[in-house]
Design a protein around this motif. Structure first.
Motif, PDB file in Angstrom:
ATOM      1  N   PHE A 122       0.826  -1.195   0.000  1.00  0.00           N
ATOM      2  CA  PHE A 122       0.000   0.000   0.000  1.00  0.00           C
ATOM      3  C   PHE A 122       0.870   1.258   0.000  1.00  0.00           C
ATOM      4  O   PHE A 122       0.611   2.207  -0.749  1.00  0.00           O
ATOM      5  N   LEU A 123       1.925   1.282   0.818  1.00  0.00           N
ATOM      6  CA  LEU A 123       2.824   2.432   0.846  1.00  0.00           C
ATOM      7  C   LEU A 123       3.540   2.586  -0.491  1.00  0.00           C
ATOM      8  O   LEU A 123       3.738   3.707  -0.968  1.00  0.00           O
ATOM      9  N   ALA A 124       3.897   1.480  -1.115  1.00  0.00           N
ATOM     10  CA  ALA A 124       4.522   1.543  -2.441  1.00  0.00           C
ATOM     11  C   ALA A 124       3.561   2.147  -3.462  1.00  0.00           C
ATOM     12  O   ALA A 124       3.963   2.964  -4.293  1.00  0.00           O
ATOM     13  N   ALA A 125       2.287   1.788  -3.381  1.00  0.00           N
ATOM     14  CA  ALA A 125       1.298   2.358  -4.296  1.00  0.00           C
ATOM     15  C   ALA A 125       1.127   3.851  -4.049  1.00  0.00           C
ATOM     16  O   ALA A 125       1.025   4.642  -4.997  1.00  0.00           O
ATOM     17  N   VAL A 126       1.125   4.263  -2.784  1.00  0.00           N
ATOM     18  CA  VAL A 126       1.025   5.693  -2.456  1.00  0.00           C
ATOM     19  C   VAL A 126       2.229   6.443  -3.014  1.00  0.00           C
ATOM     20  O   VAL A 126       2.096   7.535  -3.577  1.00  0.00           O
ATOM     21  N   LYS A 127       3.410   5.858  -2.891  1.00  0.00           N
ATOM     22  CA  LYS A 127       4.617   6.520  -3.398  1.00  0.00           C
ATOM     23  C   LYS A 127       4.614   6.588  -4.924  1.00  0.00           C
ATOM     24  O   LYS A 127       5.085   7.577  -5.499  1.00  0.00           O
ATOM     25  N   LEU A 128       4.094   5.578  -5.589  1.00  0.00           N
ATOM     26  CA  LEU A 128       3.979   5.631  -7.048  1.00  0.00           C
ATOM     27  C   LEU A 128       3.019   6.737  -7.493  1.00  0.00           C
ATOM     28  O   LEU A 128       3.299   7.484  -8.434  1.00  0.00           O
ATOM     29  N   VAL A 129       1.913   6.860  -6.809  1.00  0.00           N
ATOM     30  CA  VAL A 129       0.954   7.914  -7.131  1.00  0.00           C
ATOM     31  C   VAL A 129       1.569   9.279  -6.842  1.00  0.00           C
ATOM     32  O   VAL A 129       1.413  10.227  -7.621  1.00  0.00           O
ATOM     33  N   ALA A 130       2.303   9.388  -5.734  1.00  0.00           N
ATOM     34  CA  ALA A 130       2.959  10.656  -5.397  1.00  0.00           C
ATOM     35  C   ALA A 130       3.999  11.031  -6.452  1.00  0.00           C
ATOM     36  O   ALA A 130       4.127  12.206  -6.818  1.00  0.00           O
ATOM     37  N   ALA A 131       4.725  10.041  -6.962  1.00  0.00           N
ATOM     38  CA  ALA A 131       5.708  10.307  -8.017  1.00  0.00           C
ATOM     39  C   ALA A 131       5.013  10.784  -9.286  1.00  0.00           C
ATOM     40  O   ALA A 131       5.497  11.697  -9.967  1.00  0.00           O
ATOM     41  N   ARG A 132       3.885  10.199  -9.593  1.00  0.00           N
ATOM     42  CA  ARG A 132       3.129  10.640 -10.772  1.00  0.00           C
ATOM     43  C   ARG A 132       2.642  12.067 -10.594  1.00  0.00           C
ATOM     44  O   ARG A 132       2.680  12.870 -11.524  1.00  0.00           O
ATOM     45  N   ILE A 133       2.180  12.399  -9.403  1.00  0.00           N
ATOM     46  CA  ILE A 133       1.723  13.766  -9.116  1.00  0.00           C
ATOM     47  C   ILE A 133       2.878  14.751  -9.266  1.00  0.00           C
ATOM     48  O   ILE A 133       2.715  15.832  -9.829  1.00  0.00           O
ATOM     49  N   CYS A 134       4.053  14.362  -8.782  1.00  0.00           N
ATOM     50  CA  CYS A 134       5.243  15.233  -8.914  1.00  0.00           C
ATOM     51  C   CYS A 134       5.597  15.452 -10.371  1.00  0.00           C
ATOM     52  O   CYS A 134       5.930  16.570 -10.764  1.00  0.00           O
ATOM     53  N   CYS A 135       5.533  14.414 -11.168  1.00  0.00           N
ATOM     54  CA  CYS A 135       5.884  14.541 -12.602  1.00  0.00           C
ATOM     55  C   CYS A 135       4.885  15.423 -13.331  1.00  0.00           C
ATOM     56  O   CYS A 135       5.270  16.179 -14.214  1.00  0.00           O
ATOM     57  N   LEU A 136       3.621  15.325 -12.979  1.00  0.00           N
ATOM     58  CA  LEU A 136       2.593  16.112 -13.651  1.00  0.00           C
ATOM     59  C   LEU A 136       2.604  17.573 -13.220  1.00  0.00           C
ATOM     60  O   LEU A 136       2.135  18.434 -13.941  1.00  0.00           O
ATOM     61  N   SER A 137       3.115  17.854 -12.021  1.00  0.00           N
ATOM     62  CA  SER A 137       3.089  19.233 -11.522  1.00  0.00           C
ATOM     63  C   SER A 137       4.292  20.037 -11.977  1.00  0.00           C
ATOM     64  O   SER A 137       4.392  21.215 -11.700  1.00  0.00           O
ATOM     65  N   LEU A 138       5.253  19.414 -12.664  1.00  0.00           N
ATOM     66  CA  LEU A 138       6.437  20.153 -13.133  1.00  0.00           C
ATOM     67  C   LEU A 138       6.162  20.984 -14.324  1.00  0.00           C
ATOM     68  O   LEU A 138       5.397  21.144 -15.039  1.00  0.00           O
TER      69      LEU A 138
END
Length: 138
Positions: A122-138
């Motif tokens: 679950f934490l790995a999935a949260v971190k993957l989603v967070a990484a996607r959010i970071c990439c989209l916000s650049l």
């Protein structure tokens, strides 16, 4: 995963920067107090930073740790707090960045429903989603 009256629960603790991007993510059982996890999150803040947190993180230990790292803890005092601390409600408005981060990660069904019951996955999935959010916000 922890147990509570509602069943199996977990809490996501997040530290975000001034742009709302995640810096550190932690996962605990639902019955664990918020302030117990703050020690690990505070280790990632730098000198001169402002720590914005809700009342669940109001403790002398958190304020002392932030002062030790030369950061300012702008945390509203709990109702039963005896001492007085400097608190700016104007600066506290920026805490909505954390709430917006949680809103963005909960747009993903697997995170919102806590579909994966294994805490590591679950934490790995949260971190993957967070990484996607970071990439989209650049």
């Amino acid at each position: 995963m922890g147990r509570s009256r509602g069943g199996l629960t977990s809490k996501i603790h997040a530290l975000v920067d001034a742009e709302g991007r995640p810096v550190s993510l932690r996962l605990t059982a639902g019955q664990v107090a918020d302030c117990s996890e703050a020690d690990a999150l505070i280790d990632t803040i730098g000198e001169g930073d402002i720590l914005l947190a809700d009342k669940g993180y109001d403790s002398n230990a958190i304020r002392a740790k932030a002062a030790e790292r030369k950061a300012w803890a702008n945390i509203p005092p709990k109702a039963n707090r005896k001492g007085r601390f400097a608190f700016s409600s104007w600066v506290y408005r920026q805490r909505n960045l954390v709430e917006r981060f949680f809103n963005r990660i909960k747009q993903f069904r697997g995170i919102a429903t806590r579909y994966d019951k294994d805490p590591v996955n679950f934490l790995a999935a949260v971190k993957l989603v967070a990484a996607r959010i970071c990439c989209l916000s650049l």
